[in-house]
Design a protein around this motif. Structure first.
Motif, PDB file in Angstrom:
ATOM      1  N   ASP A 194      10.191   7.519  10.333  1.00  0.00           N
ATOM      2  CA  ASP A 194       9.336   6.392  10.707  1.00  0.00           C
ATOM      3  C   ASP A 194       8.799   5.750   9.437  1.00  0.00           C
ATOM      4  O   ASP A 194       8.261   6.457   8.569  1.00  0.00           O
ATOM      5  N   ILE A 195       8.901   4.431   9.336  1.00  0.00           N
ATOM      6  CA  ILE A 195       8.437   3.717   8.141  1.00  0.00           C
ATOM      7  C   ILE A 195       7.503   2.592   8.576  1.00  0.00           C
ATOM      8  O   ILE A 195       7.873   1.745   9.394  1.00  0.00           O
ATOM      9  N   THR A 196       6.286   2.595   8.008  1.00  0.00           N
ATOM     10  CA  THR A 196       5.294   1.557   8.287  1.00  0.00           C
ATOM     11  C   THR A 196       4.797   0.984   6.971  1.00  0.00           C
ATOM     12  O   THR A 196       4.484   1.734   6.043  1.00  0.00           O
ATOM     13  N   ASN A 197       4.709  -0.326   6.900  1.00  0.00           N
ATOM     14  CA  ASN A 197       4.287  -0.999   5.675  1.00  0.00           C
ATOM     15  C   ASN A 197       2.949  -1.710   5.881  1.00  0.00           C
ATOM     16  O   ASN A 197       2.670  -2.250   6.945  1.00  0.00           O
ATOM     17  N   THR A 198       2.104  -1.692   4.854  1.00  0.00           N
ATOM     18  CA  THR A 198       0.897  -2.528   4.804  1.00  0.00           C
ATOM     19  C   THR A 198       0.894  -3.255   3.470  1.00  0.00           C
ATOM     20  O   THR A 198       1.449  -2.774   2.476  1.00  0.00           O
ATOM     21  N   ALA A 199       0.267  -4.415   3.437  1.00  0.00           N
ATOM     22  CA  ALA A 199       0.213  -5.224   2.216  1.00  0.00           C
ATOM     23  C   ALA A 199      -1.178  -5.818   2.069  1.00  0.00           C
ATOM     24  O   ALA A 199      -1.811  -6.212   3.054  1.00  0.00           O
ATOM     25  N   SER A 200      -1.656  -5.886   0.840  1.00  0.00           N
ATOM     26  CA  SER A 200      -2.983  -6.425   0.574  1.00  0.00           C
ATOM     27  C   SER A 200      -2.909  -7.932   0.286  1.00  0.00           C
ATOM     28  O   SER A 200      -1.828  -8.530   0.290  1.00  0.00           O
ATOM     29  N   SER A 225       4.559 -12.098  -5.077  1.00  0.00           N
ATOM     30  CA  SER A 225       5.418 -12.975  -4.309  1.00  0.00           C
ATOM     31  C   SER A 225       4.903 -14.400  -4.463  1.00  0.00           C
ATOM     32  O   SER A 225       3.766 -14.688  -4.078  1.00  0.00           O
ATOM     33  N   ARG A 226       5.715 -15.230  -5.094  1.00  0.00           N
ATOM     34  CA  ARG A 226       5.345 -16.624  -5.342  1.00  0.00           C
ATOM     35  C   ARG A 226       3.981 -16.716  -6.032  1.00  0.00           C
ATOM     36  O   ARG A 226       3.113 -17.515  -5.669  1.00  0.00           O
ATOM     37  N   GLY A 227       3.768 -15.860  -7.015  1.00  0.00           N
ATOM     38  CA  GLY A 227       2.558 -15.894  -7.817  1.00  0.00           C
ATOM     39  C   GLY A 227       1.385 -15.134  -7.254  1.00  0.00           C
ATOM     40  O   GLY A 227       0.355 -14.999  -7.914  1.00  0.00           O
ATOM     41  N   LYS A 228       1.502 -14.592  -6.049  1.00  0.00           N
ATOM     42  CA  LYS A 228       0.404 -13.847  -5.441  1.00  0.00           C
ATOM     43  C   LYS A 228       0.641 -12.345  -5.650  1.00  0.00           C
ATOM     44  O   LYS A 228       1.632 -11.792  -5.179  1.00  0.00           O
ATOM     45  N   VAL A 229      -0.281 -11.702  -6.381  1.00  0.00           N
ATOM     46  CA  VAL A 229      -0.166 -10.268  -6.658  1.00  0.00           C
ATOM     47  C   VAL A 229      -0.739  -9.485  -5.477  1.00  0.00           C
ATOM     48  O   VAL A 229      -1.813  -9.818  -4.975  1.00  0.00           O
ATOM     49  N   GLY A 276      -3.632 -10.546   1.922  1.00  0.00           N
ATOM     50  CA  GLY A 276      -3.171 -11.477   2.947  1.00  0.00           C
ATOM     51  C   GLY A 276      -1.672 -11.617   3.078  1.00  0.00           C
ATOM     52  O   GLY A 276      -1.189 -12.494   3.810  1.00  0.00           O
ATOM     53  N   VAL A 277      -0.907 -10.793   2.401  1.00  0.00           N
ATOM     54  CA  VAL A 277       0.553 -10.872   2.483  1.00  0.00           C
ATOM     55  C   VAL A 277       1.024 -10.153   3.744  1.00  0.00           C
ATOM     56  O   VAL A 277       0.537  -9.063   4.075  1.00  0.00           O
TER      57      VAL A 277
END
Length: 446
Positions: free
Chosen positions: A108-114, A69-73, A116-117
């Motif tokens: 039920d849906i829960t999201n995590t992102a690495s 996202s905007r260059g951040k993997v 710092g996103v």
């Protein structure tokens, strides 16, 4: 389990790692998936005419996707919990038969992102359904009456008051009339009432003519009504699926359509079966989605309507038993679609598609098959043309009889033999095909 009670049990464990993007290996071309599912159901015969059934199924799934996202993997991980419970009654009597079912589904849906996103919002969807019907003879008529009640609830922190809900009710009646020994008319009427969109009547009529023992001709008309889901009409809904993000839209309207079709099934000769169906569908307020933006590999869409659309097509197939050992089949679909306001083709609908298969079997249990799938040209959601492509596969198998009723089936083969990479054909493809791969499988029936 005895003469009156039967049980069904199943369990599944499946794992597939993320597939690296062939253009940029730090990103995923296809998401990884780890799933654990199980189910248990019981059926009990109250009397020779009546049975009741109850069951539960559930599963935990984790989907993993490396994206940017905007260059951040970063790695996006979705934890998905699903459950469904059901209970039902079914009866078959001399003069009538009927069925009543109730079930509840929850996800039920829960999201995590690495890196710092910020993750997407957690969400919960609950679906409660009660339906039933009864069928009985009245002279030369076979009448069926029934109904459905459905309550849908979506919980998402981004929604107004944190949740949305809608109730959908329907009643229907259907009459099967034998006009002659060879001609059957099926006529029906469905009345839908949606809490948010009001009421709609949907009639249908269908004729089936057995012109000869080898030829059956059929055709008819049907009106259909489809309400948008809560995700589609909740203005603050945001959900991600792989590299795609979907946004709700409070202005989405229900979809309705009028369809005509005519077709035939013909046993042209021993070992030869031909079938074809031509259809025309006029759609008002077709529910779709439009592309808002593309940032890196991530695309953001918003649900929307197309005011008026036309979908015309032909589905045709042939199956040929060449010899006792050799057989082949071909299925073809041709589509002509139009947005009647702009005159442009509808997105993500190939103008043609075909599947072909050639198979050989012998008496000792060996078999081999070659298959091809052709996807014709189409228009992407960004309006750009997408080229056609073909996927080839081949495999060889062996059936081995074990003791008693047990059988072992072994198979090995290659998928995507040509190693087709859609990203090389066009950057506008919104999905990917797995690269060339070898598979082996074993199945035991007992």
């Amino acid at each position: 389990v005895g003469e009156r009670l039967s049980l069904r049990v199943n369990a599944e464990l499946a794992h597939s790692a993320p597939v690296a993007d062939r253009r940029n290996p730090v990103l995923s071309e296809i998401e990884g998936n780890h799933a654990k599912n199980g189910a248990l159901a019981a059926r009990f015969a109250l009397t020779p005419e009546q049975t009741v059934e109850a069951g539960w199924s559930g599963g935990k799934e984790q989907r993993v996707y490396d994206t940017d996202s905007r260059g951040k993997v970063y790695r996006s991980t979705y934890d998905i919990d699903r459950t469904q419970a059901h209970v039902g009654w079914e009866g078959r009597f001399d003069q009538w038969r009927g069925r009543v079912r109730a079930y509840r589904s929850e996800i039920d849906i829960t999201n995590t992102a690495s890196n710092g996103v910020a993750p997407t919002r957690p969400q919960n969807m609950t679906d409660d359904v009660l339906d039933g019907h009864a069928s009985f003879k009245l002279g030369s008529h076979q009448l069926t009456v029934g109904g459905e009640w459905r309550d849908e609830t979506l919980v998402n922190a981004g929604l107004k008051n944190g949740s949305d809900s809608a109730t959908h009710k329907a009643l229907f009646v259907q009459d099967e009339i034998a006009l002659t020994d060879a001609l059957m008319l099926t006529a029906g009427l469905r009345a839908d009432n949606h809490q948010l969109f009001g009421s709609e009547l949907s009639p249908r009529a269908y004729l089936v003519w057995e012109a000869s023992p080898a030829l059956v001709v059929k055709g008819g008309f049907g009106h259909a009504f489809k309400a948008p889901t809560l995700k589609q009409i909740s203005p603050n809904y945001v959900g991600a699926e792989g590299p795609h993000t979907f946004m709700g839209n409070a202005n989405v309207k229900p979809e309705s359509s009028n369809s005509f079709e005519v077709g035939a099934d013909w046993q042209a000769a021993p070992g030869w079966t031909l079938r074809a169906t031509a259809f025309n569908t006029e759609v008002k307020d077709l529910i779709t989605y439009r592309l808002l933006s593309t940032v890196g590999t991530r695309r953001t869409y918003q649900y929307d309507n197309i005011n008026a659309a036309r979908i015309r097509g032909l589905e045709a197939g042939v199956a040929w038993d060449i010899t006792r050992a050799w057989s082949c089949s071909n299925d073809l679909t041709l589509l002509n679609t139009r947005d009647k306001t702009t005159g442009k083709k509808l997105a993500d609908r190939p103008s043609s598609s075909q599947t072909s298969r050639l198979e050989w079997k012998n008496a000792s249990g060996w078999s081999a098959r070659v298959a091809a799938e052709f996807i014709g040209s189409q228009t992407a959601t960004d309006g750009k043309p997408l080229p056609s492509y073909a996927l080839w596969s081949a495999s060889v198998g062996k059936q081995i009889a074990l003791d008693g009723q047990r059988k072992l089936a072994l198979r090995a083969g290659l998928e995507n033999i040509g190693n087709v990479n859609l990203a090389e054909k066009s950057a506008s493809f919104g999905y990917a095909e797995r690269a060339r791969r070898l598979f082996v499988s074993a199945r035991v029936d007992f």
